[in-house]
Design a protein around this motif. Structure first.
Motif, mmCIF file in Angstrom:
data_model
loop_
_atom_site.group_PDB
_atom_site.id
_atom_site.type_symbol
_atom_site.label_atom_id
_atom_site.label_comp_id
_atom_site.label_asym_id
_atom_site.label_seq_id
_atom_site.Cartn_x
_atom_site.Cartn_y
_atom_site.Cartn_z
ATOM 1 N N ALA A 35 -8.065 48.742 23.359
ATOM 2 C CA ALA A 35 -7.733 50.148 23.116
ATOM 3 C C ALA A 35 -7.935 50.508 21.644
ATOM 4 O O ALA A 35 -8.506 51.560 21.321
ATOM 5 N N LYS A 36 -7.489 49.627 20.736
ATOM 6 C CA LYS A 36 -7.675 49.889 19.305
ATOM 7 C C LYS A 36 -9.150 49.925 18.944
ATOM 8 O O LYS A 36 -9.590 50.773 18.162
ATOM 9 N N HIS A 37 -9.901 49.012 19.513
ATOM 10 C CA HIS A 37 -11.337 48.947 19.226
ATOM 11 C C HIS A 37 -12.044 50.205 19.734
ATOM 12 O O HIS A 37 -12.883 50.785 19.031
ATOM 13 N N ALA A 38 -11.720 50.641 20.943
ATOM 14 C CA ALA A 38 -12.336 51.836 21.513
ATOM 15 C C ALA A 38 -11.958 53.077 20.715
ATOM 16 O O ALA A 38 -12.791 53.967 20.500
ATOM 17 N N LYS A 39 -10.723 53.138 20.257
ATOM 18 C CA LYS A 39 -10.274 54.303 19.502
ATOM 19 C C LYS A 39 -10.939 54.370 18.129
ATOM 20 O O LYS A 39 -11.324 55.439 17.671
ATOM 21 N N SER A 40 -11.104 53.208 17.495
ATOM 22 C CA SER A 40 -11.721 53.205 16.169
ATOM 23 C C SER A 40 -13.204 53.575 16.238
ATOM 24 O O SER A 40 -13.741 54.171 15.307
ATOM 25 N N GLU A 41 -13.863 53.223 17.338
ATOM 26 C CA GLU A 41 -15.278 53.561 17.487
ATOM 27 C C GLU A 41 -15.480 54.954 18.074
ATOM 28 O O GLU A 41 -16.605 55.439 18.116
ATOM 29 N N GLY A 42 -14.413 55.567 18.558
ATOM 30 C CA GLY A 42 -14.518 56.897 19.147
ATOM 31 C C GLY A 42 -15.197 56.878 20.497
ATOM 32 O O GLY A 42 -15.952 57.783 20.846
ATOM 33 N N ALA A 43 -14.952 55.843 21.281
ATOM 34 C CA ALA A 43 -15.569 55.713 22.593
ATOM 35 C C ALA A 43 -15.048 56.786 23.540
ATOM 36 O O ALA A 43 -13.948 57.321 23.369
ATOM 37 N N ALA A 44 -15.851 57.090 24.546
ATOM 38 C CA ALA A 44 -15.484 58.139 25.484
ATOM 39 C C ALA A 44 -14.286 57.734 26.345
ATOM 40 O O ALA A 44 -13.478 58.574 26.729
ATOM 41 N N ASP A 45 -14.169 56.456 26.642
ATOM 42 C CA ASP A 45 -13.086 56.001 27.502
ATOM 43 C C ASP A 45 -11.891 55.476 26.721
ATOM 44 O O ASP A 45 -11.064 54.729 27.254
ATOM 45 N N ALA A 46 -11.766 55.878 25.477
ATOM 46 C CA ALA A 46 -10.677 55.382 24.628
ATOM 47 C C ALA A 46 -9.309 55.791 25.176
ATOM 48 O O ALA A 46 -8.377 54.985 25.172
ATOM 49 N N GLN A 47 -9.200 57.014 25.657
ATOM 50 C CA GLN A 47 -7.903 57.491 26.153
ATOM 51 C C GLN A 47 -7.471 56.715 27.394
ATOM 52 O O GLN A 47 -6.292 56.404 27.550
ATOM 53 N N THR A 48 -8.411 56.374 28.270
ATOM 54 C CA THR A 48 -8.046 55.608 29.462
ATOM 55 C C THR A 48 -7.615 54.192 29.087
ATOM 56 O O THR A 48 -6.702 53.633 29.694
ATOM 57 N N ALA A 53 -3.208 50.309 28.344
ATOM 58 C CA ALA A 53 -2.426 49.432 27.466
ATOM 59 C C ALA A 53 -0.949 49.829 27.471
ATOM 60 O O ALA A 53 -0.067 48.960 27.537
ATOM 61 N N VAL A 54 -0.663 51.118 27.424
ATOM 62 C CA VAL A 54 0.720 51.594 27.449
ATOM 63 C C VAL A 54 1.376 51.229 28.782
ATOM 64 O O VAL A 54 2.544 50.818 28.821
ATOM 65 N N CYS A 55 0.630 51.331 29.865
ATOM 66 C CA CYS A 55 1.151 50.960 31.171
ATOM 67 C C CYS A 55 1.512 49.477 31.212
ATOM 68 O O CYS A 55 2.569 49.094 31.725
ATOM 69 N N LEU A 56 0.656 48.640 30.651
ATOM 70 C CA LEU A 56 0.933 47.202 30.619
ATOM 71 C C LEU A 56 2.119 46.880 29.707
ATOM 72 O O LEU A 56 2.922 45.987 30.013
ATOM 73 N N ILE A 57 2.224 47.600 28.600
ATOM 74 C CA ILE A 57 3.369 47.396 27.700
ATOM 75 C C ILE A 57 4.665 47.728 28.426
ATOM 76 O O ILE A 57 5.649 46.988 28.342
ATOM 77 N N ASP A 58 4.674 48.849 29.160
ATOM 78 C CA ASP A 58 5.871 49.228 29.915
ATOM 79 C C ASP A 58 6.198 48.196 30.994
ATOM 80 O O ASP A 58 7.360 47.891 31.236
#
Length: 81
Positions: A35-48, A53-58
């Motif tokens: 998730a961090k990697h996708a967000k830093s690169e601005g990938a299209a599927d970053a939000q998913t 990741a948040v679901c797994l953390i919960d």
């Protein structure tokens, strides 16, 4: 090694839960990393990936694998970073 039968069983169940917890913990770490990697690169599927990741953390929090503060901290970092 314990001599009492119930303690022998307890050793086996502890090992089983340790292995399961380790697998879930590594899955959580992997999801956070992706998730961090996708967000830093601005990938299209970053939000998913962040949502996953948040679901797994919960899930880890509910199972007692993560502590309350660590789960909150990781989710906060994912949302803001």
């Amino acid at each position: 090694m314990p001599n009492i039968k119930s303690q022998k069983k307890r050793v086996l169940t502890n090992e089983k839960s340790r292995v399961e917890n380790k697998a879930i913990r590594s899955e959580i770490r992997r999801a956070i990393k992706h998730a961090k990697h996708a967000k830093s690169e601005g990938a299209a599927d970053a939000q998913t990936k962040i949502t996953h990741a948040v679901c797994l953390i919960d899930k880890g929090l509910k199972k007692g694998i993560l502590k309350d503060n660590k789960a909150a901290r990781e989710k906060s970092r994912l949302m803001s970073a």
